[in-house]
Design an enzyme around this catalytic site. Sequence first.
Site, PDB file in Angstrom:
ATOM      1  CG  ASN A  16       1.708  -5.313   3.038  1.00  0.00           C
ATOM      2  OD1 ASN A  16       1.609  -5.758   4.183  1.00  0.00           O
ATOM      3  ND2 ASN A  16       2.700  -4.526   2.663  1.00  0.00           N
ATOM      4  CB  ILE A  32      11.273  -0.076   1.733  1.00  0.00           C
ATOM      5  CG1 ILE A  32      12.327  -1.194   1.743  1.00  0.00           C
ATOM      6  CG2 ILE A  32      11.142   0.565   0.370  1.00  0.00           C
ATOM      7  CD1 ILE A  32      13.732  -0.777   1.450  1.00  0.00           C
ATOM      8  N   GLY A  33       9.420   1.705   3.694  1.00  0.00           N
ATOM      9  CA  GLY A  33       8.299   2.635   3.792  1.00  0.00           C
ATOM     10  C   GLY A  33       7.358   2.528   2.599  1.00  0.00           C
ATOM     11  CG  LEU A  34       4.531  -0.018   2.468  1.00  0.00           C
ATOM     12  CD1 LEU A  34       3.130   0.198   3.032  1.00  0.00           C
ATOM     13  CD2 LEU A  34       4.630  -1.409   1.845  1.00  0.00           C
ATOM     14  CB  THR A  71      15.898 -11.670   1.849  1.00  0.00           C
ATOM     15  OG1 THR A  71      14.941 -10.849   2.534  1.00  0.00           O
ATOM     16  CG2 THR A  71      17.287 -11.144   2.122  1.00  0.00           C
ATOM     17  N   GLY A  78       9.624 -16.740   4.019  1.00  0.00           N
ATOM     18  CA  GLY A  78      10.502 -16.401   5.126  1.00  0.00           C
ATOM     19  C   GLY A  78      11.833 -17.111   5.047  1.00  0.00           C
ATOM     20  CB  CYS A  96      -0.497  -0.966   5.728  1.00  0.00           C
ATOM     21  SG  CYS A  96       0.042  -1.865   4.284  1.00  0.00           S
TER      22      CYS A  96
HETATM   23  C1  LIG Z   1      13.372  -4.786   1.123  1.00  0.00           C
HETATM   24  C2  LIG Z   1      12.063  -5.470   1.371  1.00  0.00           C
HETATM   25  C3  LIG Z   1      10.881  -4.882   0.928  1.00  0.00           C
HETATM   26  C4  LIG Z   1       9.655  -5.486   1.156  1.00  0.00           C
HETATM   27  N1  LIG Z   1       8.521  -4.888   0.701  1.00  0.00           N
HETATM   28  C5  LIG Z   1       7.315  -5.499   0.873  1.00  0.00           C
HETATM   29  C6  LIG Z   1       6.123  -4.919   0.363  1.00  0.00           C
HETATM   30  O1  LIG Z   1       6.136  -3.868  -0.280  1.00  0.00           O
HETATM   31  N2  LIG Z   1       4.952  -5.558   0.587  1.00  0.00           N
HETATM   32  C7  LIG Z   1       4.886  -6.740   1.254  1.00  0.00           C
HETATM   33  O2  LIG Z   1       3.783  -7.280   1.407  1.00  0.00           O
HETATM   34  N3  LIG Z   1       6.002  -7.324   1.749  1.00  0.00           N
HETATM   35  C8  LIG Z   1       7.212  -6.730   1.567  1.00  0.00           C
HETATM   36  N4  LIG Z   1       8.360  -7.336   2.059  1.00  0.00           N
HETATM   37  C9  LIG Z   1       8.261  -8.619   2.782  1.00  0.00           C
HETATM   38  C10 LIG Z   1       8.592  -9.812   1.884  1.00  0.00           C
HETATM   39  O3  LIG Z   1       7.668  -9.938   0.822  1.00  0.00           O
HETATM   40  C11 LIG Z   1       8.638 -11.122   2.688  1.00  0.00           C
HETATM   41  O4  LIG Z   1       7.379 -11.350   3.263  1.00  0.00           O
HETATM   42  C12 LIG Z   1       9.687 -11.100   3.797  1.00  0.00           C
HETATM   43  O5  LIG Z   1      10.845 -10.431   3.369  1.00  0.00           O
HETATM   44  C13 LIG Z   1      10.064 -12.493   4.302  1.00  0.00           C
HETATM   45  O6  LIG Z   1      10.612 -13.294   3.268  1.00  0.00           O
HETATM   46  P1  LIG Z   1      12.210 -13.450   3.008  1.00  0.00           P
HETATM   47  O7  LIG Z   1      12.842 -13.789   4.307  1.00  0.00           O
HETATM   48  O8  LIG Z   1      12.312 -14.520   1.968  1.00  0.00           O
HETATM   49  O9  LIG Z   1      12.666 -12.123   2.500  1.00  0.00           O
HETATM   50  C14 LIG Z   1       9.602  -6.728   1.836  1.00  0.00           C
HETATM   51  C15 LIG Z   1      10.781  -7.327   2.269  1.00  0.00           C
HETATM   52  C16 LIG Z   1      12.012  -6.729   2.037  1.00  0.00           C
HETATM   53  C17 LIG Z   1      13.257  -7.405   2.506  1.00  0.00           C
END
Ligand SMILES: Cc1cc2nc3c(=O)[nH]c(=O)nc-3n(C[C@H](O)[C@H](O)[C@H](O)COP(=O)(O)O)c2cc1C
Lengths: 315, 262
Positions: free
Chosen positions: A126, A70-72, A265, A242, A129
């Site tokens: 976070n 996504i690129g934050l 997710t 996770g 980065c």
């Molecule tokens: C589409 C997407 C965007 C994410 N954006 C961020 C973010 O902006 N900042 C962050 O700390 N983690 C971000 N994450 C990481 C999630 O918060 C989480 O740590 C990671 O997806 C693992 O958990 P999950 O398997 O339940 O998704 C993002 C994950 C996904 C899939």
Amino acid sequence: MNTTFTLGTMHLKNRVLVASGTFGYGNEAAPYTDLSRLGGIVTKSVSWLPRQGNAPTRIAETTAGMLNSIGLANVGIDAFISDKLPFLRALETSIIVNIAASSIDEYVDVMERLESEEGIQGYEINVSCPNVKEGGLNFGTRCDMTESITRELRKRTSRTLIIKLTPNVTHIGDFARACEAEGADAVSLINTLVGMAVNIHTRRPVLSTITGGLSGPAIKPVALAKVFEVHKAVSIPIIGIGGITTWQDAIEFLLVGASAIQVGTASFRDPDAAAKIAAGMEEYCAAHGVSDIQELVGGLRIPEGVAAPGFVKTR
Amino acid sequence: MPVINADLRVTANDLIAEETWTLRFHSPELAAQLRPGQFLNILTSANVDPLLRRPYSISNVVGDECEIMYSLVGKGTHALSQKIPGDTIGVLGPLGNTFGYEKSFGTAIIIAGGIGVAPFPFLTRELQQREIPLITFLGARNSARVVSRGLANLHVATDDGSEGFHGNVIAALSAYLDDHRVENPMIFACGPNPMLKAAQAFALDRGIACELSLESEMACGIGICQGCPVERHQGERKFALVCTEGPCFDSNDILFQEQQHA
Ligand SMILES: Cc1cc2nc3c(=O)[nH]c(=O)nc-3n(C[C@H](O)[C@H](O)[C@H](O)COP(=O)(O)O)c2cc1C
Ligand SMILES: Cc1cc2nc3c(=O)[nH]c(=O)nc-3n(C[C@H](O)[C@H](O)[C@H](O)COP(=O)(O)OP(=O)(O)OC[C@H]3O[C@@H](n4cnc5c(N)ncnc54)[C@H](O)[C@@H]3O)c2cc1C
Ligand code: FES
């Protein structure tokens, strides 16, 4: 039954939060779930300036998982405060703002702006980065940088400070220990794992950035092992993340040492997933005579004589 | 009206052309709310593989039933094709914006490529109810893949010449407009990106208003993942989200990149 949990100065009504970047700023999913059933909402990462994010393709589904780059992409601190915070503040759930930055100064600036705003109970940092001053090296993969960020931010807030760790390191326990030593209230883990997908017809990488972050059920076993490792290393609370998709997954995380969990997710499959997981955990506790869910935290029963794997360094 | 996130009962799932299916499910709530151009995000399987929902255009609404049209591609559509009446599918919606069929124009020109025909039976019905004239240009690989049901005033183009115009659908439209006068037209296009790009160039060249219904990889469909950007031509923001700001866009707003896959 007691489901509440105190983390630093923050009181969570239950142990289920939604993970950063997987629940927007709360308003988008509001029509599909009861936000007051959540222990807390962790916002999409907010940076000082708005970020447009990466070019498409940003998403690739993989076996029982997905990659993202996504690129934050986010609205930036000004628009966050003026457009997003009023909605969040009015909710009956804890609000944790996730902060992303490309320098330590930027982390500090964003937090200081938020310190004067009401309705925020905590920060999640976070550290996955790129640090522009160090040639784009990820903050979270260097223990000294993780330590400096924690120290600088701890000085400036009495709100709950959570450092979100990346699994893309050799000894995650060392990073958690650094956070604990610098006064973090908790660590959350894991952020996504580096992964990649290839289109064999075009022979190109699927994602525009070549590699991306893997999430979803596919990463749950890795996340469990990391939480287990960190639980052996520190005594501050751990927020497990996770691949959590069901309440059973959540209980597994508690047993290996997480005090709370985040649903990421899984909210894409079902925006009501986190609320359902919270309800399922309560039912489990009721059915098993668990009066306080804290009883489950770290309750893993390791058969006598079985030693923890060598990489797990006990505090 | 409440949004829907529920397991709904499949009432029909039929093969209607080569590798092309229509699936119907029962939902009075969705049937009452859906408008042409909108989509639904569908959980094709209860398993976590495939993990993500798949977006499908609403193809038609018949009484209390909603219909989608899909072509067999991979995991998700394979799972969909196994559904039989009485099974359930997880449906989330209604999602996205609608075609601009309420704008002021004289004649609607519908351009559909392949499974991009999906949203047009519903749009056709809506236009006909408003007594707005329309012409439809449908491009397909071959005659076996032509899906004409629910369309009106149809001109077919096939890649192999097995039916109608031999060649692409934009060339068919261009030839038609050379011979016919069409009053104050507006184009509504849906199909693969190369076709949409050609439609965009054609509309610009002829000075015809044009809307494109776009696709993108989507994880959530509701604006929480930021995974579905499309590049914008102008303005402060570089990207728009297909799921919440689209899927229907003014063609002048969209910048197609070479690297975007077809
Ligand atoms: C589409 C997407 C965007 C994410 N954006 C961020 C973010 O902006 N900042 C962050 O700390 N983690 C971000 N994450 C990481 C999630 O918060 C989480 O740590 C990671 O997806 C693992 O958990 P999950 O398997 O339940 O998704 C993002 C994950 C996904 C899939
Ligand atoms: C707003 C919107 C509306 C849509 N409406 C319809 C519709 O009405 N009918 C319909 O059949 N489909 C529609 N789609 C596409 C649909 O969501 C699925 O992508 C498609 O059905 C393939 O899913 P699958 O699981 O079968 O294939 P997958 O297993 O996901 O894919 C198999 C292979 O095909 C490639 N692929 C997948 N999707 C696309 C794509 N969109 N373009 C190019 N390559 C792709 C993948 O890269 C993969 O390699 C729509 C998409 C969007 C965003
Ligand atoms: S699909 Fe998630 S934001 Fe559009």
